[in-house]
Design a protein around this motif. Structure first.
Motif, PDB file in Angstrom:
ATOM      1  N   ALA A  17       0.974  -1.281  -0.138  1.00  0.00           N
ATOM      2  CA  ALA A  17       0.104   0.062   0.014  1.00  0.00           C
ATOM      3  C   ALA A  17       0.830   1.227   0.145  1.00  0.00           C
ATOM      4  CB  ALA A  17      -0.934  -0.065   1.272  1.00  0.00           C
ATOM      5  N   VAL A  18       0.356   2.400  -0.536  1.00  0.00           N
ATOM      6  CA  VAL A  18       0.947   3.707  -0.531  1.00  0.00           C
ATOM      7  C   VAL A  18       1.258   4.169   0.847  1.00  0.00           C
ATOM      8  CG1 VAL A  18       1.109   5.863  -1.340  1.00  0.00           C
ATOM      9  CG2 VAL A  18       0.158   4.169  -2.867  1.00  0.00           C
ATOM     10  N   SER A  19       2.468   4.432   1.183  1.00  0.00           N
ATOM     11  CA  SER A  19       2.781   5.202   2.338  1.00  0.00           C
ATOM     12  C   SER A  19       1.880   6.474   2.571  1.00  0.00           C
ATOM     13  CB  SER A  19       4.227   5.431   2.567  1.00  0.00           C
ATOM     14  OG  SER A  19       4.485   6.406   1.612  1.00  0.00           O
ATOM     15  N   ALA A  20       1.954   6.741   4.078  1.00  0.00           N
ATOM     16  CA  ALA A  20       1.054   7.815   4.296  1.00  0.00           C
ATOM     17  C   ALA A  20       1.484   9.165   3.797  1.00  0.00           C
ATOM     18  CB  ALA A  20       0.924   7.937   6.101  1.00  0.00           C
ATOM     19  N   ASP A  21       2.947   9.315   3.852  1.00  0.00           N
ATOM     20  CA  ASP A  21       3.506  10.385   3.267  1.00  0.00           C
ATOM     21  C   ASP A  21       3.427  10.810   1.762  1.00  0.00           C
ATOM     22  OD1 ASP A  21       4.310  11.140   5.891  1.00  0.00           O
ATOM     23  OD2 ASP A  21       6.336  10.294   5.642  1.00  0.00           O
ATOM     24  N   LYS A  22       3.560   9.577   0.944  1.00  0.00           N
ATOM     25  CA  LYS A  22       3.432   9.601  -0.469  1.00  0.00           C
ATOM     26  C   LYS A  22       1.950   9.987  -0.777  1.00  0.00           C
ATOM     27  CE  LYS A  22       4.119   7.272  -4.651  1.00  0.00           C
ATOM     28  NZ  LYS A  22       4.708   5.964  -5.241  1.00  0.00           N
ATOM     29  N   ALA A  24      -0.190  11.516   1.115  1.00  0.00           N
ATOM     30  CA  ALA A  24      -0.531  12.956   1.278  1.00  0.00           C
ATOM     31  C   ALA A  24      -0.283  13.855   0.479  1.00  0.00           C
ATOM     32  CB  ALA A  24      -0.031  13.476   2.619  1.00  0.00           C
ATOM     33  N   VAL A  25       0.775  13.839  -0.393  1.00  0.00           N
ATOM     34  CA  VAL A  25       1.460  14.431  -1.655  1.00  0.00           C
ATOM     35  C   VAL A  25       0.555  14.227  -2.911  1.00  0.00           C
ATOM     36  CG1 VAL A  25       3.291  14.707  -3.336  1.00  0.00           C
ATOM     37  CG2 VAL A  25       3.753  14.682  -0.796  1.00  0.00           C
ATOM     38  N   LEU A  26       0.110  12.969  -3.068  1.00  0.00           N
ATOM     39  CA  LEU A  26      -0.712  12.732  -4.250  1.00  0.00           C
ATOM     40  C   LEU A  26      -2.026  13.399  -4.096  1.00  0.00           C
ATOM     41  CD1 LEU A  26       0.016   8.803  -4.450  1.00  0.00           C
ATOM     42  CD2 LEU A  26       0.807  10.632  -6.303  1.00  0.00           C
ATOM     43  N   LEU A  27      -2.748  13.406  -2.693  1.00  0.00           N
ATOM     44  CA  LEU A  27      -4.011  13.878  -2.481  1.00  0.00           C
ATOM     45  C   LEU A  27      -4.086  15.724  -2.519  1.00  0.00           C
ATOM     46  CD1 LEU A  27      -5.384  11.670   0.277  1.00  0.00           C
ATOM     47  CD2 LEU A  27      -5.961  11.607  -2.218  1.00  0.00           C
ATOM     48  N   GLU A  28      -2.870  16.090  -2.774  1.00  0.00           N
ATOM     49  CA  GLU A  28      -2.734  17.626  -2.815  1.00  0.00           C
ATOM     50  C   GLU A  28      -3.529  18.094  -3.968  1.00  0.00           C
ATOM     51  OE1 GLU A  28       1.175  18.984  -2.401  1.00  0.00           O
ATOM     52  OE2 GLU A  28       1.383  18.438  -0.231  1.00  0.00           O
ATOM     53  N   ASP A  29      -3.202  17.195  -5.311  1.00  0.00           N
ATOM     54  CA  ASP A  29      -4.083  17.504  -6.510  1.00  0.00           C
ATOM     55  C   ASP A  29      -4.436  16.191  -7.111  1.00  0.00           C
ATOM     56  OD1 ASP A  29      -4.880  18.665  -8.834  1.00  0.00           O
ATOM     57  OD2 ASP A  29      -2.605  18.963  -9.730  1.00  0.00           O
ATOM     58  N   PRO A  30      -5.409  15.597  -6.579  1.00  0.00           N
ATOM     59  CA  PRO A  30      -5.787  14.231  -7.188  1.00  0.00           C
ATOM     60  C   PRO A  30      -6.430  14.320  -8.784  1.00  0.00           C
ATOM     61  CG  PRO A  30      -7.514  15.107  -5.759  1.00  0.00           C
ATOM     62  CD  PRO A  30      -6.245  16.119  -5.497  1.00  0.00           C
ATOM     63  N   GLY A  31      -6.719  15.443  -9.234  1.00  0.00           N
ATOM     64  CA  GLY A  31      -7.249  15.531 -10.403  1.00  0.00           C
ATOM     65  C   GLY A  31      -8.808  14.699 -10.480  1.00  0.00           C
ATOM     66  N   PHE A  32      -9.030  14.176 -11.491  1.00  0.00           N
ATOM     67  CA  PHE A  32     -10.238  13.348 -11.733  1.00  0.00           C
ATOM     68  C   PHE A  32      -9.723  12.060 -12.599  1.00  0.00           C
ATOM     69  CE2 PHE A  32     -14.030  11.391 -13.383  1.00  0.00           C
ATOM     70  CZ  PHE A  32     -14.820  11.305 -12.148  1.00  0.00           C
ATOM     71  N   GLY A  33     -10.070  10.853 -11.929  1.00  0.00           N
ATOM     72  CA  GLY A  33      -9.957   9.701 -12.430  1.00  0.00           C
ATOM     73  C   GLY A  33      -8.569   9.081 -13.030  1.00  0.00           C
ATOM     74  N   ARG A  34      -7.510   9.843 -12.387  1.00  0.00           N
ATOM     75  CA  ARG A  34      -6.099   9.386 -12.631  1.00  0.00           C
ATOM     76  C   ARG A  34      -5.422   8.874 -11.482  1.00  0.00           C
ATOM     77  NH1 ARG A  34      -2.742  13.829 -11.175  1.00  0.00           N
ATOM     78  NH2 ARG A  34      -3.648  15.634 -11.101  1.00  0.00           N
ATOM     79  N   ASP A 131     -10.008   1.848   2.594  1.00  0.00           N
ATOM     80  CA  ASP A 131      -9.304   3.014   1.766  1.00  0.00           C
ATOM     81  C   ASP A 131      -9.680   4.350   2.157  1.00  0.00           C
ATOM     82  OD1 ASP A 131      -7.674   1.315   0.489  1.00  0.00           O
ATOM     83  OD2 ASP A 131      -8.797   1.263  -1.642  1.00  0.00           O
ATOM     84  N   ALA A 132     -10.473   4.369   3.342  1.00  0.00           N
ATOM     85  CA  ALA A 132     -10.840   5.690   3.745  1.00  0.00           C
ATOM     86  C   ALA A 132      -9.918   6.703   3.982  1.00  0.00           C
ATOM     87  CB  ALA A 132     -11.623   5.187   5.221  1.00  0.00           C
ATOM     88  N   ASP A 133      -8.874   6.697   4.241  1.00  0.00           N
ATOM     89  CA  ASP A 133      -7.644   7.355   4.217  1.00  0.00           C
ATOM     90  C   ASP A 133      -7.203   8.240   2.865  1.00  0.00           C
ATOM     91  OD1 ASP A 133      -7.023   6.875   6.865  1.00  0.00           O
ATOM     92  OD2 ASP A 133      -5.273   5.577   6.568  1.00  0.00           O
ATOM     93  N   TRP A 134      -7.878   7.586   1.768  1.00  0.00           N
ATOM     94  CA  TRP A 134      -7.655   8.057   0.414  1.00  0.00           C
ATOM     95  C   TRP A 134      -8.778   9.249   0.277  1.00  0.00           C
ATOM     96  CZ3 TRP A 134      -3.983   7.589  -2.993  1.00  0.00           C
ATOM     97  CH2 TRP A 134      -2.976   6.631  -3.020  1.00  0.00           C
ATOM     98  N   ILE A 135      -9.570   9.410   1.042  1.00  0.00           N
ATOM     99  CA  ILE A 135     -10.725  10.646   0.869  1.00  0.00           C
ATOM    100  C   ILE A 135     -10.139  11.965   1.083  1.00  0.00           C
ATOM    101  CG2 ILE A 135     -12.840  11.375   1.448  1.00  0.00           C
ATOM    102  CD1 ILE A 135     -13.567   8.649   2.541  1.00  0.00           C
ATOM    103  N   PRO A 136      -9.874  12.736   0.035  1.00  0.00           N
ATOM    104  CA  PRO A 136      -9.270  14.148   0.149  1.00  0.00           C
ATOM    105  C   PRO A 136     -10.016  14.923   1.007  1.00  0.00           C
ATOM    106  CG  PRO A 136      -9.634  13.542  -2.081  1.00  0.00           C
ATOM    107  CD  PRO A 136     -10.555  12.576  -1.245  1.00  0.00           C
ATOM    108  N   GLY A 137      -9.307  15.898   1.690  1.00  0.00           N
ATOM    109  CA  GLY A 137     -10.153  16.669   2.284  1.00  0.00           C
ATOM    110  C   GLY A 137     -10.873  18.017   1.640  1.00  0.00           C
TER     111      GLY A 137
END
Length: 363
Positions: A17-22, A24-34, A131-137
């Protein structure tokens, strides 16, 4: 990693699974569907055996036979829905029962087995929880894509005897790159999305595949989306490539094309109709021609127009282009009714506005 048994699902957590730090970086700009989460849900169906092999596991590619039925006859359906992080930290979903109902209706139209509503909801909730930790703020959400496809290896033209149901999830930001600004539409005069007796009311991939050439044409004319007219007369407005459409008149009344089997019965569409009527708007589900659209925009009778769907929620329509010229709706930047409906709907979804109809399902 050892598997866990949760209800009827076997849960095997992703060991990579993706680390929490990585994350967090990905969720800064998730876009849509990528961007996609760590896990997926799969359930198999076999004729005579029914639904079986319920799994939550690491997201991974499918291994398909070259004769897999979906690759040849497009027997496939899907849904689009979202999970939200509320201000108090809880997770909620918006009207998932309606997605389950529509999924079953799409399956019936495509000669596929309907997954029971309770199983559909449990499958989606299993993925959201793991996968609740993947929900962006903020204004972000977790876009959920349940889908079902024919997996039997055969080349005869008949409904498949085997299917795979799967749910994947994608953290989402804004659907349109411009955020909340009004979109520009291109009116397709050469292509139609669906005809009576066809699959227009089913959420199947073939409908979207058929719309792509028109969407490409729209982009070529500098537009965000394409709007389709009816197949019989090439006169009546039906829907966009992936959204329903509404028209707000000067007297506050609202018009939207009727559900006649050729357009998708959107859950956001249904919600907007309910909210608008509660606000005192006269909402009419009736045919509306492209010629009338142009005339009403020019006279000022039409004050606003907007599109709606799960991904984009509510989006104002500013300009409409066609081979016969362009026109602008109102000031070209939306309006108060559009913004009011959007604010109320998103507020209900995110728990900041009262939910009298009990549309929100807490996880």
């Amino acid at each position: 990693m050892a598997a866990e048994q949760t209800s009827r699902f076997t849960v095997t957590r992703n060991s990579q699974a993706v680390s929490a730090d990585k994350r967090a970086v990905l969720l800064e700009d998730p876009g849509f569907g990528r961007l996609f989460t760590d896990h997926m849900v799969t359930i198999r169906y076999t004729e005579g055996q029914g639904w079986h092999s319920h799994k939550v596991e690491a997201r991974a590619p499918f291994q398909l036979d070259p004769a897999c039925a979906v690759l040849h006859y497009a027997q496939e359906i899907f849904e689009g829905m979202k999970a939200y992080r509320l201000e108090d930290g809880r997770v909620a979903m918006f009207r998932p029962e309606e997605n389950a109902r529509r999924f079953a209706e799409s399956a019936e139209r495509m000669a596929m087995p309907a997954i029971p509503q309770d199983l559909f909801l449990e499958a989606v909730e299993q993925l959201v929880k793991i996968d609740a930790d993947w929900i962006p703020g903020g204004e972000g959400s977790l876009y959920l894509r349940p889908f079902l496809f024919a997996s039997e290896a055969f080349l005869g033209v008949r409904p498949s005897n085997e299917y795979i149901f799967c749910v994947i999830a994608s953290p989402a930001g804004a659907y349109f790159k411009g955020g909340k600004k009004a979109v520009t539409l291109w009116v397709s005069e050469h292509y139609t999305r669906a005809a009576r007796g066809g699959t227009g009311a089913a959420k199947c991939g073939g409908n979207y595949a058929a719309s792509l050439v028109a969407q490409k044409e729209a982009i070529g004319h500098g537009c965000d989306q394409v709007v389709f007219l009816d197949a019989a007369e090439n006169k009546w407005v039906e829907e966009l490539g992936g959204m329903n459409v509404f028209f707000v008149m000067e007297d506050g009344s609202i018009v939207t094309p009727p559900l006649s089997g050729t357009i998708l019965p959107g859950i956001t569409r249904n919600s907007i109709i309910t909210l608008a009527r509660a606000k005192g708007h006269d909402v009419r589900e009736e045919p509306y021609s492209f010629a009338q659209w142009r005339e009403d925009a020019a006279s000022g009778k039409l004050r606003e127009a907007f599109a709606c769907g799960t991904a984009a929620v509510v989006t104002a329509i500013g300009t409409v282009k066609s081979s016969n010229g362009d026109f602008t709706i109102g000031n070209g930047d939306g309006g108060l009714v559009t913004e009011s409906l959007r604010a109320e709907l998103t507020g209900i979804q995110r728990g900041t506005v009262a939910d009298p109809a009990e549309w929100v399902r807490m996880l």
